[in-house]
Scaffold this active site. Structure first.
Site, PDB file in Angstrom:
ATOM      1  N   ASP A   1      55.818  16.634  87.924  1.00 33.74           N
ATOM      2  CA  ASP A   1      54.733  15.841  88.511  1.00 33.74           C
ATOM      3  C   ASP A   1      53.451  16.044  87.714  1.00 33.74           C
ATOM      4  OD1 ASP A   1      56.244  14.828  90.555  1.00 33.74           O
ATOM      5  OD2 ASP A   1      55.304  15.996  92.146  1.00 33.74           O
TER       6      ASP A   1
ATOM      7  N   HIS B   1      49.610  12.114  90.201  1.00 33.50           N
ATOM      8  CA  HIS B   1      50.542  11.682  91.243  1.00 33.50           C
ATOM      9  C   HIS B   1      49.978  11.919  92.637  1.00 33.50           C
ATOM     10  CE1 HIS B   1      54.195  11.000  93.447  1.00 33.50           C
ATOM     11  NE2 HIS B   1      54.420  12.276  93.707  1.00 33.50           N
TER      12      HIS B   1
ATOM     13  N   HIS C   1      51.256  20.055  97.459  1.00 34.87           N
ATOM     14  CA  HIS C   1      50.769  19.423  96.227  1.00 34.87           C
ATOM     15  C   HIS C   1      49.278  19.685  96.036  1.00 34.87           C
ATOM     16  CE1 HIS C   1      54.513  16.982  96.334  1.00 34.87           C
ATOM     17  NE2 HIS C   1      54.280  16.754  95.054  1.00 34.87           N
TER      18      HIS C   1
END
Length: 209
Positions: free
Chosen positions: A52, A56, A157
């Site tokens: 990633d 993103h 994230h």
């Protein structure tokens, strides 16, 4: 010895629901009289084992081409964690303290790359903070995401973003023994893209346990 921890990429590999599956269009083929075989690939960049990019999960953040390759090459530790399906790994669940700058988590909760199950395990935000405090610059997992399937906030994230850590998802760690390895998982230099497939491999470090 090289251990390949990437799933095979073919038309059967599962992708995130509503994402773009892999397709191959054959433009020229030696079997049909052409001088070469030539084909076109169409697929999501979050395909199989992939890295990633911060873009993103954060508007205006770096794309995958901007990421230092230092994240994706070097010493790593494979750690097997007995986490339930749909659960998240917390610091208290770790079998030992991380001792490498890259940590790969084997959960066994996404056993078939060709069949997408939504109840895979993920990482807790607290675990990402814990890894950063231990000196980790990358974490990887054998599931499609470091966050649970239903998450909209993408809290894990966001902790990766806060610590400028790298993410690998979709790894295949079944049968890989715990211990220290050299990780090589280079993303393609895709300018503007939010991820890249990788050919992730492990090499056993001399004297590593």
């Amino acid at each position: 010895m090289i251990l390949d921890i990437s799933p095979a990429l073919n038309a059967s590999i599962a992708v995130w629901p509503a994402d773009t599956p892999l397709t191959r269009e054959v433009l020229l083929e030696i079997a049909r009289g052409a001088s070469v075989t030539l084909s076109t690939l169409r697929a999501t960049v979050h395909l199989g084992a992939h890295a990633d990019a911060p873009s993103h999960y954060e508007n205006g953040a770096p794309d995958i081409a901007s990421r230092s390759l230092t994240y994706y090459v070097g010493e790593c530790e494979v750690m097997r964690v007995p986490v339930e399906r749909g659960g998240v790994i917390t610091p208290a669940m770790l079998p030992r303290e991380p001792s490498a700058p890259r940590v790969l988590f084997a959960t066994g909760t996404f056993p078939d790359p060709g069949a997408f199950n939504r109840d895979f395990a993920a990482l807790s935000p607290a675990l990402v903070d814990h890894l950063h405090a231990a000196g980790a610059i990358l974490a990887g997992i054998d599931t499609p995401s470091v966050d649970p399937f239903a998450s909209k906030e993408l809290a894990a994230h966001q902790r990766f973003l806060a610590h400028d850590m790298a993410i690998l998802e979709g790894l295949v760690l079944e049968g890989v023994a715990e211990g220290h390895y050299e990780l090589i998982a280079l993303p393609l230099r895709l300018e503007g893209f939010d991820a890249s497939p990788v050919r992730a491999v492990l090499r056993r470090l001399p004297g590593a346990g």
